[in-house]
Design a protein around this motif. Structure first.
Motif, PDB file in Angstrom:
ATOM      1  N   THR A 132      55.174 -11.062  60.070  1.00  0.00           N
ATOM      2  CA  THR A 132      54.550 -12.396  60.066  1.00  0.00           C
ATOM      3  C   THR A 132      53.034 -12.282  60.173  1.00  0.00           C
ATOM      4  OG1 THR A 132      56.518 -13.269  61.179  1.00  0.00           O
ATOM      5  CG2 THR A 132      54.549 -14.653  61.182  1.00  0.00           C
ATOM      6  N   GLY A 133      52.542 -11.404  61.048  1.00  0.00           N
ATOM      7  CA  GLY A 133      51.103 -11.198  61.182  1.00  0.00           C
ATOM      8  C   GLY A 133      50.473 -10.698  59.888  1.00  0.00           C
ATOM      9  N   LEU A 134      51.170  -9.800  59.201  1.00  0.00           N
ATOM     10  CA  LEU A 134      50.663  -9.307  57.914  1.00  0.00           C
ATOM     11  C   LEU A 134      50.576 -10.436  56.893  1.00  0.00           C
ATOM     12  CD1 LEU A 134      52.617  -5.932  57.707  1.00  0.00           C
ATOM     13  CD2 LEU A 134      50.133  -6.185  57.875  1.00  0.00           C
ATOM     14  N   ASN A 135      51.582 -11.320  56.882  1.00  0.00           N
ATOM     15  CA  ASN A 135      51.562 -12.447  55.939  1.00  0.00           C
ATOM     16  C   ASN A 135      50.400 -13.391  56.213  1.00  0.00           C
ATOM     17  OD1 ASN A 135      53.815 -11.623  54.483  1.00  0.00           O
ATOM     18  ND2 ASN A 135      55.244 -12.734  55.793  1.00  0.00           N
ATOM     19  N   VAL A 136      50.162 -13.650  57.497  1.00  0.00           N
ATOM     20  CA  VAL A 136      49.028 -14.516  57.848  1.00  0.00           C
ATOM     21  C   VAL A 136      47.718 -13.862  57.428  1.00  0.00           C
ATOM     22  CG1 VAL A 136      47.745 -15.547  59.753  1.00  0.00           C
ATOM     23  CG2 VAL A 136      50.239 -15.641  59.749  1.00  0.00           C
ATOM     24  N   GLY A 137      47.595 -12.558  57.721  1.00  0.00           N
ATOM     25  CA  GLY A 137      46.384 -11.845  57.331  1.00  0.00           C
ATOM     26  C   GLY A 137      46.176 -11.848  55.822  1.00  0.00           C
ATOM     27  N   LEU A 138      47.249 -11.669  55.075  1.00  0.00           N
ATOM     28  CA  LEU A 138      47.144 -11.669  53.613  1.00  0.00           C
ATOM     29  C   LEU A 138      46.717 -13.032  53.080  1.00  0.00           C
ATOM     30  CD1 LEU A 138      50.266  -9.531  52.617  1.00  0.00           C
ATOM     31  CD2 LEU A 138      47.863  -8.924  52.279  1.00  0.00           C
ATOM     32  N   SER A 139      47.164 -14.109  53.740  1.00  0.00           N
ATOM     33  CA  SER A 139      46.761 -15.447  53.276  1.00  0.00           C
ATOM     34  C   SER A 139      45.241 -15.618  53.372  1.00  0.00           C
ATOM     35  CB  SER A 139      47.484 -16.530  54.089  1.00  0.00           C
ATOM     36  OG  SER A 139      46.925 -16.660  55.380  1.00  0.00           O
ATOM     37  N   TYR A 140      44.634 -15.082  54.442  1.00  0.00           N
ATOM     38  CA  TYR A 140      43.172 -15.156  54.577  1.00  0.00           C
ATOM     39  C   TYR A 140      42.490 -14.244  53.571  1.00  0.00           C
ATOM     40  CZ  TYR A 140      43.115 -18.027  58.791  1.00  0.00           C
ATOM     41  OH  TYR A 140      43.223 -19.070  59.674  1.00  0.00           O
ATOM     42  N   ILE A 141      43.049 -13.071  53.349  1.00  0.00           N
ATOM     43  CA  ILE A 141      42.459 -12.142  52.374  1.00  0.00           C
ATOM     44  C   ILE A 141      42.467 -12.761  50.978  1.00  0.00           C
ATOM     45  CG2 ILE A 141      42.804  -9.920  51.222  1.00  0.00           C
ATOM     46  CD1 ILE A 141      43.835  -8.853  53.929  1.00  0.00           C
ATOM     47  N   PHE A 142      43.601 -13.379  50.585  1.00  0.00           N
ATOM     48  CA  PHE A 142      43.674 -14.029  49.273  1.00  0.00           C
ATOM     49  C   PHE A 142      42.686 -15.196  49.177  1.00  0.00           C
ATOM     50  CE2 PHE A 142      48.240 -12.435  49.074  1.00  0.00           C
ATOM     51  CZ  PHE A 142      47.911 -11.388  48.225  1.00  0.00           C
ATOM     52  N   ARG A 143      42.499 -15.880  50.300  1.00  0.00           N
ATOM     53  CA  ARG A 143      41.539 -16.990  50.320  1.00  0.00           C
ATOM     54  C   ARG A 143      40.129 -16.476  50.050  1.00  0.00           C
ATOM     55  NH1 ARG A 143      40.370 -20.969  55.529  1.00  0.00           N
ATOM     56  NH2 ARG A 143      38.429 -21.885  54.751  1.00  0.00           N
ATOM     57  N   PHE A 144      39.749 -15.400  50.757  1.00  0.00           N
ATOM     58  CA  PHE A 144      38.402 -14.850  50.578  1.00  0.00           C
ATOM     59  C   PHE A 144      38.230 -14.228  49.194  1.00  0.00           C
ATOM     60  CE2 PHE A 144      38.565 -14.227  55.410  1.00  0.00           C
ATOM     61  CZ  PHE A 144      38.017 -15.484  55.629  1.00  0.00           C
ATOM     62  N   LEU A 145      39.288 -13.589  48.670  1.00  0.00           N
ATOM     63  CA  LEU A 145      39.215 -13.001  47.330  1.00  0.00           C
ATOM     64  C   LEU A 145      38.986 -14.071  46.273  1.00  0.00           C
ATOM     65  CD1 LEU A 145      42.027 -10.270  47.385  1.00  0.00           C
ATOM     66  CD2 LEU A 145      39.596  -9.873  47.004  1.00  0.00           C
ATOM     67  N   ASP A 146      39.777 -15.149  46.323  1.00  0.00           N
ATOM     68  CA  ASP A 146      39.649 -16.216  45.318  1.00  0.00           C
ATOM     69  C   ASP A 146      38.311 -16.936  45.433  1.00  0.00           C
ATOM     70  OD1 ASP A 146      42.104 -15.503  44.432  1.00  0.00           O
ATOM     71  OD2 ASP A 146      43.152 -17.320  45.066  1.00  0.00           O
ATOM     72  N   THR A 147      37.857 -17.149  46.681  1.00  0.00           N
ATOM     73  CA  THR A 147      36.564 -17.816  46.867  1.00  0.00           C
ATOM     74  C   THR A 147      35.424 -16.953  46.331  1.00  0.00           C
ATOM     75  OG1 THR A 147      37.366 -18.983  48.823  1.00  0.00           O
ATOM     76  CG2 THR A 147      34.986 -18.798  48.568  1.00  0.00           C
ATOM     77  N   SER A 148      35.494 -15.653  46.595  1.00  0.00           N
ATOM     78  CA  SER A 148      34.437 -14.752  46.109  1.00  0.00           C
ATOM     79  C   SER A 148      34.428 -14.684  44.581  1.00  0.00           C
ATOM     80  CB  SER A 148      34.623 -13.355  46.702  1.00  0.00           C
ATOM     81  OG  SER A 148      35.853 -12.794  46.294  1.00  0.00           O
ATOM     82  N   LEU A 149      35.603 -14.776  43.966  1.00  0.00           N
ATOM     83  CA  LEU A 149      35.662 -14.809  42.506  1.00  0.00           C
ATOM     84  C   LEU A 149      35.060 -16.104  41.972  1.00  0.00           C
ATOM     85  CD1 LEU A 149      39.224 -13.352  41.744  1.00  0.00           C
ATOM     86  CD2 LEU A 149      37.041 -12.363  41.035  1.00  0.00           C
ATOM     87  N   ASN A 150      35.403 -17.199  42.638  1.00  0.00           N
ATOM     88  CA  ASN A 150      34.921 -18.506  42.184  1.00  0.00           C
ATOM     89  C   ASN A 150      33.406 -18.639  42.341  1.00  0.00           C
ATOM     90  OD1 ASN A 150      34.569 -21.725  43.217  1.00  0.00           O
ATOM     91  ND2 ASN A 150      35.717 -21.372  41.331  1.00  0.00           N
ATOM     92  N   THR A 151      32.850 -18.014  43.413  1.00  0.00           N
ATOM     93  CA  THR A 151      31.402 -18.098  43.653  1.00  0.00           C
ATOM     94  C   THR A 151      30.641 -16.879  43.122  1.00  0.00           C
ATOM     95  OG1 THR A 151      31.735 -17.111  45.835  1.00  0.00           O
ATOM     96  CG2 THR A 151      31.726 -19.521  45.707  1.00  0.00           C
ATOM     97  N   ARG A 152      31.406 -15.951  42.466  1.00  0.00           N
ATOM     98  CA  ARG A 152      30.821 -14.741  41.857  1.00  0.00           C
ATOM     99  C   ARG A 152      30.068 -13.876  42.881  1.00  0.00           C
ATOM    100  NH1 ARG A 152      30.688 -18.643  37.923  1.00  0.00           N
ATOM    101  NH2 ARG A 152      31.530 -18.010  35.877  1.00  0.00           N
ATOM    102  N   GLU A 153      30.631 -13.732  44.068  1.00  0.00           N
ATOM    103  CA  GLU A 153      30.064 -12.840  45.080  1.00  0.00           C
ATOM    104  C   GLU A 153      30.763 -11.487  44.949  1.00  0.00           C
ATOM    105  OE1 GLU A 153      29.151 -14.704  49.051  1.00  0.00           O
ATOM    106  OE2 GLU A 153      30.523 -16.220  48.249  1.00  0.00           O
ATOM    107  N   GLU A 154      30.194 -10.610  44.135  1.00  0.00           N
ATOM    108  CA  GLU A 154      30.844  -9.357  43.784  1.00  0.00           C
ATOM    109  C   GLU A 154      31.027  -8.445  44.995  1.00  0.00           C
ATOM    110  OE1 GLU A 154      30.306  -5.639  40.647  1.00  0.00           O
ATOM    111  OE2 GLU A 154      28.930  -7.341  40.615  1.00  0.00           O
ATOM    112  N   ALA A 155      30.031  -8.318  45.847  1.00  0.00           N
ATOM    113  CA  ALA A 155      30.117  -7.417  46.996  1.00  0.00           C
ATOM    114  C   ALA A 155      31.243  -7.830  47.946  1.00  0.00           C
ATOM    115  CB  ALA A 155      28.782  -7.380  47.730  1.00  0.00           C
ATOM    116  N   VAL A 156      31.307  -9.152  48.195  1.00  0.00           N
ATOM    117  CA  VAL A 156      32.369  -9.659  49.080  1.00  0.00           C
ATOM    118  C   VAL A 156      33.744  -9.402  48.473  1.00  0.00           C
ATOM    119  CG1 VAL A 156      33.342 -11.720  50.152  1.00  0.00           C
ATOM    120  CG2 VAL A 156      30.853 -11.404  50.061  1.00  0.00           C
ATOM    121  N   PHE A 157      33.843  -9.619  47.131  1.00  0.00           N
ATOM    122  CA  PHE A 157      35.121  -9.404  46.446  1.00  0.00           C
ATOM    123  C   PHE A 157      35.606  -7.969  46.637  1.00  0.00           C
ATOM    124  CE2 PHE A 157      37.366  -7.822  42.698  1.00  0.00           C
ATOM    125  CZ  PHE A 157      38.472  -8.654  42.696  1.00  0.00           C
TER     126      PHE A 157
END
Length: 649
Positions: A132-157
């Motif tokens: 369950t903890g891994l799933n919660v962590g992955l939800s935040y990781i996917f959030r940051f990945l998609d946001t960085s793609l949308n805002t074109r922040e390559e380093a963060v991605f």
């Protein structure tokens, strides 16, 4: 036999607990149910406390190894970990761990030999929290990945892509261990429950009474209940209970995320799932009965095929193929008719589940999209909202999505519950039965005013029979159906319906030899040694005994270790002589012979009785051949009206 009326109710819960609880804690323990609930609750709280300290430790490690992540990329996690360091929370976790350890320790005596399931259960809960903890962590990781793609922040991605890879590598062994432990738990539970049912099935002659007495007609196919229903019960129980716990953890973990994104979306989801679950439960009430009937009818069909296999020679002699096909198709047709009903209801449930699963996408888009267009949330939040919504939806929909499995599972609970009750009631029925024969131990056999009754009626087939065999060998005669075999069963102790007394030696000193000896599933040596085990008699003892009944060729032709279908390979005459080999090896004091020489010629028959006399083994025989008289000293003739006649020969 009509199907029982049952439902999702207290009776179903009681039968489930009665079947499942003994593996963890004996029912005989005082307040066992509440103690079991307390132990499971404390186990879960202990895992939460361990997780609490682990997260603090994880934050400490990340702060040293990956400070950029915890300080810049995921500052919210740092705030969360700092909150966990609160002295009050730390003290509560320590108290829970201490209390849990103490309570478990004082109940070790009650748990007894059932320590392994608790170790496995605790491990599963711990791994479940990790997943369950891994799933919660992955939800935040996917959030940051998609946001960085949308805002074109390559380093963060790229930073979070590496984090994603590391988390997946950590998750692989955890998920594999979680799956392995679940399966192993189910395997051990099935082994224990099967041993438990088997031991009781062979106690108090349950296997005999459940098979032969029509007054317990509800218990069809005990073999299927032990082999199939127990397997299904343990696997589905474990899956359902762990999935329920996982659902609770998921709801708690992801509801907070969902609530922070949209309170309206969270409330709408709860209402939507509640309506779906209510419809699923109504449907399941009907499905349980259909599944129950299907299990019974499929077992009847399988038994009809086994019956043909076991009686193939008799059917071939009678040319009864057409009749057997007709009977089998009749049984099979009943299973198909019920299966047609099952198909209809499965189709209805499939349609409902399809609509239920796909319509739930609308509230996510309708309620979250306006927030994104209004710049109130970033693009990654939509992804996280969808993940959180999907996780909570799946967790809350456990009844709706598993309604077919739950229905089949409920049917198996009732089958095992009926079986369990029947086995428990047999000794009680015998103890409370007024019409019960009284048994006493002695070196010799005698009968005192013995009367035998037929099951389900008050008719006596034998009245007031008194007989003292002393050193006499008894021959029982009479027409078919007057109770000759019933009298033998009463002497053997497997027919207890009647009154009067039977005085006889202990069971270990008596052997029963039927007209067609029992051939067990084993080697030739096991056939000859039965009921004792292989290796208890030397090769010389076995060979000498075979020679005495003219069966010494069996060792040369087959070998002692060969495993074959002996009931088909050996003729009935050979099987009857093999029965006498068992007597010579086991050396009982008394033998009960139910037409045990009917397939032997006069010479072999004479030799068989001669061997009994030479070994000082007393015997009681049932037979019709006139020449049997010369081997006995006492004759008992039974008549249709229940009377009898005793004569000295």
């Amino acid at each position: 036999m009509s199907s029982p009326k049952f439902n999702f109710n207290k009776e179903l819960l009681e039968r489930f607990i009665k079947t499942a609880q003994p593996y963890f804690l004996p029912i005989s323990v005082n307040n066992s149910r509440w103690k079991l609930i307390a132990l499971i609750t404390l186990a879960i709280l202990s895992v939460i406390s361990i997780s609490h300290f682990f997260l603090i430790f994880l934050g400490f490690i990340l702060d040293i190894v990956f400070p950029t992540f915890i300080n810049e990329l995921a500052p919210q996690f740092k705030v969360y970990v700092d909150g966990l360091k609160n002295n009050g929370l730390v003290i509560i976790s320590l108290i829970i761990l201490s209390l849990s350890s103490y309570y478990f320790f004082i109940n070790l005596k009650n748990i007894g030999k059932n320590l392994r399931p608790w170790v496995l259960l605790f491990t599963i809960i711990l791994l479940l929290f990790s997943v369950t903890g891994l799933n919660v962590g992955l939800s935040y990781i996917f959030r940051f990945l998609d946001t960085s793609l949308n805002t074109r922040e390559e380093a963060v991605f790229w930073e979070f892509l590496w984090v994603y890879g590391i988390v997946v590598l950590i998750a692989v062994p955890i998920i594999a261990s979680y799956r392995f432990t679940r399966l192993k738990f189910g395997r051990y539970w099935r082994e224990w429950l099967t041993d438990n049912f088997l031991s009781r099935y062979f106690q108090n002659r349950c296997y005999y009474l459940l098979d032969s007495n029509s007054n317990i007609s509800e218990i069809d196919n005990p073999d299927q209940r032990i082999s199939e229903d127990i397997k299904y019960f343990t696997s589905v129980t474990l899956d359902f209970l762990i999935d329920t716990l996982y659902a609770i953890l998921t709801v708690v973990s992801f509801s907070a995320i969902l609530w922070s994104i949209s309170k309206t979306l969270t409330l709408g989801l709860i209402i939507y799932v509640f309506i779906g679950t209510w419809i699923a439960v109504l449907t399941g009430k009907r499905m349980i009965r259909i599944y129950y009937d299907q299990l019974r009818l499929e077992a009847d069909f399988r038994y009809s095929m086994v019956h043909v296999r076991d009686n193939s020679e008799s059917i071939a002699f009678y040319r009864g193929e057409r009749k057997e096909i007709k009977n089998i198709i009749k049984v099979f047709s009943k299973a198909l008719i019920n299966f047609d009903l099952l198909i209809i209801w499965q189709s209805i449930i499939d349609l409902f589940q399809f609509m239920y699963s796909n319509l739930m996408r609308f509230p996510v888009y309708i309620l979250v999209a306006p927030l994104y267009f209004a710049n109130e949330i970033d693009f990654g939040t939509i992804t996280q909202a969808w993940i959180a919504f999907f996780q909570v939806f799946g967790a809350l929909s456990i009844v709706t999505n598993q309604i077919e499995n739950i229905s089949a599972f409920s049917a198996s609970i009732f089958r095992l519950g009926n079986f369990d009750n029947a086995m428990n009631e047999i000794p009680l029925n015998e103890e409370n039965n007024r019409n019960k024969i009284n048994y006493k131990l002695s070196d010799k056999i005698s009968l005192e005013k013995l009367s035998l009754m037929t099951p389900g009626s008050n008719k006596f087939i034998i009245n007031e029979l008194s007989l003292n065999l002393e050193d006499n060998n008894l021959l029982i005669k009479g027409q078919s159906g007057v109770g000759k075999s019933s009298l033998l069963r009463a002497i053997a102790g497997i027919w207890t319906l009647g009154k009067g007394s039977v005085i006889k030696p202990d069971y270990s000193k008596i052997m029963f030899l039927p007209q067609k000896p029992y051939m067990n599933l084993g080697s030739l040596e096991e056939q000859l040694s039965y009921p004792k085990s292989k290796g208890e008699f030397s090769y010389e003892e076995i060979n000498n005994s075979l020679t005495k009944v003219s069966l010494e060729h069996l060792i040369k032709e087959h070998g002692l270790d060969s495993v074959k279908d002996w009931s088909r390979i050996l003729s009935v005459g050979e099987q009857q002589r093999l029965g006498f080999v068992r007597i010579l090896l086991n050396k009982p004091n008394i033998v009960i012979l139910d037409e045990s020489t009917s397939a032997l010629d006069e010479m072999n028959e004479k030799n068989a009785y001669k061997l009994l006399l030479e070994n000082s083994i007393k015997y009681i025989s049932v037979g019709h051949r006139p020449n049997l008289i010369e081997y006995h000293q006492l004759s008992l003739t039974l008549f249709e009206d229940g009377t009898h006649k005793i004569e000295k020969i």
